[in-house]
Design a protein around this motif. Sequence first.
Motif, PDB file in Angstrom:
ATOM      1  N   TYR A 170     -11.108  20.703  42.343  1.00 40.42           N
ATOM      2  CA  TYR A 170     -11.691  21.934  42.855  1.00 40.42           C
ATOM      3  C   TYR A 170     -11.503  23.059  41.832  1.00 40.42           C
ATOM      4  N   THR A 171     -12.088  24.215  42.156  1.00 46.60           N
ATOM      5  CA  THR A 171     -11.850  25.424  41.372  1.00 46.60           C
ATOM      6  C   THR A 171     -11.378  26.511  42.328  1.00 46.60           C
ATOM      7  N   LEU A 172     -10.284  27.143  41.972  1.00 54.49           N
ATOM      8  CA  LEU A 172      -9.725  28.226  42.776  1.00 54.49           C
ATOM      9  C   LEU A 172     -10.453  29.520  42.436  1.00 54.49           C
ATOM     10  N   VAL A 173     -10.895  30.224  43.462  1.00 55.23           N
ATOM     11  CA  VAL A 173     -11.560  31.513  43.310  1.00 55.23           C
ATOM     12  C   VAL A 173     -10.590  32.578  43.798  1.00 55.23           C
ATOM     13  N   VAL A 174     -10.147  33.442  42.899  1.00 55.31           N
ATOM     14  CA  VAL A 174      -9.090  34.395  43.231  1.00 55.31           C
ATOM     15  C   VAL A 174      -9.643  35.815  43.219  1.00 55.31           C
ATOM     16  N   THR A 175      -9.510  36.500  44.339  1.00 55.61           N
ATOM     17  CA  THR A 175      -9.866  37.917  44.427  1.00 55.61           C
ATOM     18  C   THR A 175      -8.567  38.726  44.563  1.00 55.61           C
ATOM     19  N   ALA A 176      -8.682  40.031  44.697  1.00 52.78           N
ATOM     20  CA  ALA A 176      -7.494  40.875  44.814  1.00 52.78           C
ATOM     21  C   ALA A 176      -6.664  40.531  46.036  1.00 52.78           C
ATOM     22  N   GLN A 177      -7.327  40.156  47.128  1.00 54.09           N
ATOM     23  CA  GLN A 177      -6.612  39.938  48.386  1.00 54.09           C
ATOM     24  C   GLN A 177      -6.520  38.483  48.830  1.00 54.09           C
ATOM     25  N   SER A 178      -7.292  37.583  48.232  1.00 53.89           N
ATOM     26  CA  SER A 178      -7.343  36.231  48.792  1.00 53.89           C
ATOM     27  C   SER A 178      -7.649  35.178  47.741  1.00 53.89           C
ATOM     28  N   GLU A 179      -7.531  33.918  48.172  1.00 54.95           N
ATOM     29  CA  GLU A 179      -7.884  32.773  47.352  1.00 54.95           C
ATOM     30  C   GLU A 179      -8.744  31.834  48.175  1.00 54.95           C
ATOM     31  N   ALA A 180      -9.689  31.194  47.519  1.00 54.92           N
ATOM     32  CA  ALA A 180     -10.546  30.225  48.190  1.00 54.92           C
ATOM     33  C   ALA A 180     -10.889  29.147  47.161  1.00 54.92           C
ATOM     34  N   ILE A 182     -13.874  26.179  45.595  1.00 57.35           N
ATOM     35  CA  ILE A 182     -15.228  25.646  45.503  1.00 57.35           C
ATOM     36  C   ILE A 182     -15.156  24.310  44.770  1.00 57.35           C
ATOM     37  N   ARG A 183     -16.198  23.522  44.909  1.00 57.61           N
ATOM     38  CA  ARG A 183     -16.210  22.193  44.290  1.00 57.61           C
ATOM     39  C   ARG A 183     -16.799  22.213  42.871  1.00 57.61           C
ATOM     40  N   LYS A 184     -17.369  23.303  42.476  1.00 55.27           N
ATOM     41  CA  LYS A 184     -17.965  23.399  41.138  1.00 55.27           C
ATOM     42  C   LYS A 184     -16.874  23.548  40.087  1.00 55.27           C
ATOM     43  N   SER A 185     -17.028  22.895  38.934  1.00 58.74           N
ATOM     44  CA  SER A 185     -16.006  22.954  37.886  1.00 58.74           C
ATOM     45  C   SER A 185     -16.083  24.266  37.121  1.00 58.74           C
ATOM     46  N   VAL A 186     -14.992  24.602  36.456  1.00 66.44           N
ATOM     47  CA  VAL A 186     -14.963  25.807  35.628  1.00 66.44           C
ATOM     48  C   VAL A 186     -16.018  25.715  34.526  1.00 66.44           C
ATOM     49  N   ARG A 187     -16.165  24.546  33.950  1.00 72.87           N
ATOM     50  CA  ARG A 187     -17.160  24.378  32.888  1.00 72.87           C
ATOM     51  C   ARG A 187     -18.565  24.685  33.393  1.00 72.87           C
ATOM     52  N   GLU A 188     -18.893  24.237  34.581  1.00 72.00           N
ATOM     53  CA  GLU A 188     -20.208  24.532  35.158  1.00 72.00           C
ATOM     54  C   GLU A 188     -20.364  26.021  35.428  1.00 72.00           C
ATOM     55  N   LEU A 189     -19.307  26.647  35.911  1.00 73.44           N
ATOM     56  CA  LEU A 189     -19.355  28.067  36.240  1.00 73.44           C
ATOM     57  C   LEU A 189     -19.621  28.923  35.006  1.00 73.44           C
ATOM     58  N   VAL A 190     -19.008  28.572  33.891  1.00 75.51           N
ATOM     59  CA  VAL A 190     -19.165  29.372  32.673  1.00 75.51           C
ATOM     60  C   VAL A 190     -20.640  29.509  32.305  1.00 75.51           C
ATOM     61  N   ASP A 191     -21.413  28.470  32.543  1.00 77.00           N
ATOM     62  CA  ASP A 191     -22.838  28.511  32.209  1.00 77.00           C
ATOM     63  C   ASP A 191     -23.640  29.408  33.149  1.00 77.00           C
ATOM     64  N   GLU A 192     -23.073  29.747  34.313  1.00 73.31           N
ATOM     65  CA  GLU A 192     -23.800  30.533  35.304  1.00 73.31           C
ATOM     66  C   GLU A 192     -23.331  31.981  35.392  1.00 73.31           C
ATOM     67  N   LEU A 193     -22.198  32.280  34.760  1.00 77.07           N
ATOM     68  CA  LEU A 193     -21.615  33.622  34.841  1.00 77.07           C
ATOM     69  C   LEU A 193     -22.046  34.479  33.658  1.00 77.07           C
ATOM     70  N   ASP A 194     -22.068  35.780  33.857  1.00 74.08           N
ATOM     71  CA  ASP A 194     -22.408  36.720  32.792  1.00 74.08           C
ATOM     72  C   ASP A 194     -21.298  36.684  31.733  1.00 74.08           C
ATOM     73  N   PRO A 195     -21.596  36.248  30.494  1.00 78.63           N
ATOM     74  CA  PRO A 195     -20.553  36.115  29.472  1.00 78.63           C
ATOM     75  C   PRO A 195     -19.972  37.444  29.015  1.00 78.63           C
ATOM     76  N   GLU A 196     -20.646  38.550  29.323  1.00 79.53           N
ATOM     77  CA  GLU A 196     -20.095  39.854  28.972  1.00 79.53           C
ATOM     78  C   GLU A 196     -19.027  40.304  29.978  1.00 79.53           C
ATOM     79  N   VAL A 197     -19.002  39.657  31.143  1.00 83.21           N
ATOM     80  CA  VAL A 197     -18.076  40.052  32.206  1.00 83.21           C
ATOM     81  C   VAL A 197     -16.991  38.994  32.427  1.00 83.21           C
ATOM     82  N   PHE A 198     -17.377  37.733  32.400  1.00 78.19           N
ATOM     83  CA  PHE A 198     -16.431  36.650  32.662  1.00 78.19           C
ATOM     84  C   PHE A 198     -16.097  35.922  31.366  1.00 78.19           C
ATOM     85  N   TRP A 199     -14.817  35.987  30.992  1.00 80.08           N
ATOM     86  CA  TRP A 199     -14.358  35.419  29.724  1.00 80.08           C
ATOM     87  C   TRP A 199     -13.473  34.201  29.969  1.00 80.08           C
TER      88      TRP A 199
END
Length: 247
Positions: A170-180, A182-199
């Motif tokens: 899984y991939t842990l999604v961490v916000t200021a107040q919580s954790e959840a 998702i089944r998508k891998s970090v590698r897959e996410l990098v291709d979908e996220l704005d590279p100027e914001v998510f490093w």
Amino acid sequence: MTDAVIAEDELVLRGELKDALMRLWPGLRIVAEAEDGIEALDAMERCKPQVMFLDIQMPGLSGLEVARAASGRCHIVFVTAYDEHAVAAFEQGAVDYVMKPFTTARLASAIARVRERLDTAPANLTSLLQSLREQAPKRAYLRWINASQGQNVKLVTADEICYFKADSKYTLVVTAQSEAVIRKSVRELVDELDPEVFWPVHRGVVVNVNAIALAHRKLNGQYELRLKARPETLLVSEPFAYRFRQM
């Protein structure tokens, strides 16, 4: 011998490029091959090549982002499907390029130009990379995700996310107040996220730059990130430390 790294996600094309390079440049030693941008960064840190042959469009991290890390450290040849407008930027001379599908004659020309530069310091690519980013087609990035939190499905906007972290399958999604999760891998996410914001800062961690309070350099030279709204720190692996050295 001249050490080189090939980074190309298409297996067949990578093999063809390697064979052609070995045939046209007998003094070249391919010290590593990479199928995505993260592997390319790791190969650069491990092998310290004099030349990198980089596909611009790769999963994980783009060739442009890898070139940013390699700027001033090794000579770059882009392997690209970019159109004629982007080619004008390559003609500045800081790097060379080979269009897909490449020809032997064009690859030989690129090799000749790189060999002429081997006795000089690798170019600073900042202005060239900025120009290429501006010419790249605009795309839509991930704006929210559906993440599991116990028996519930939580809608999390990209702005809320402090970081993603690989956690088994899984991939842990961490916000200021919580954790959840998702089944998508970090590698897959990098291709979908704005590279100027998510490093990416580690093979299994991607951080929202807006969530970073500071980058602390430890006595061993490694960086750790302290976050604005979370108590934990995030270690930065060496291939990604270039982002913080330039600050």
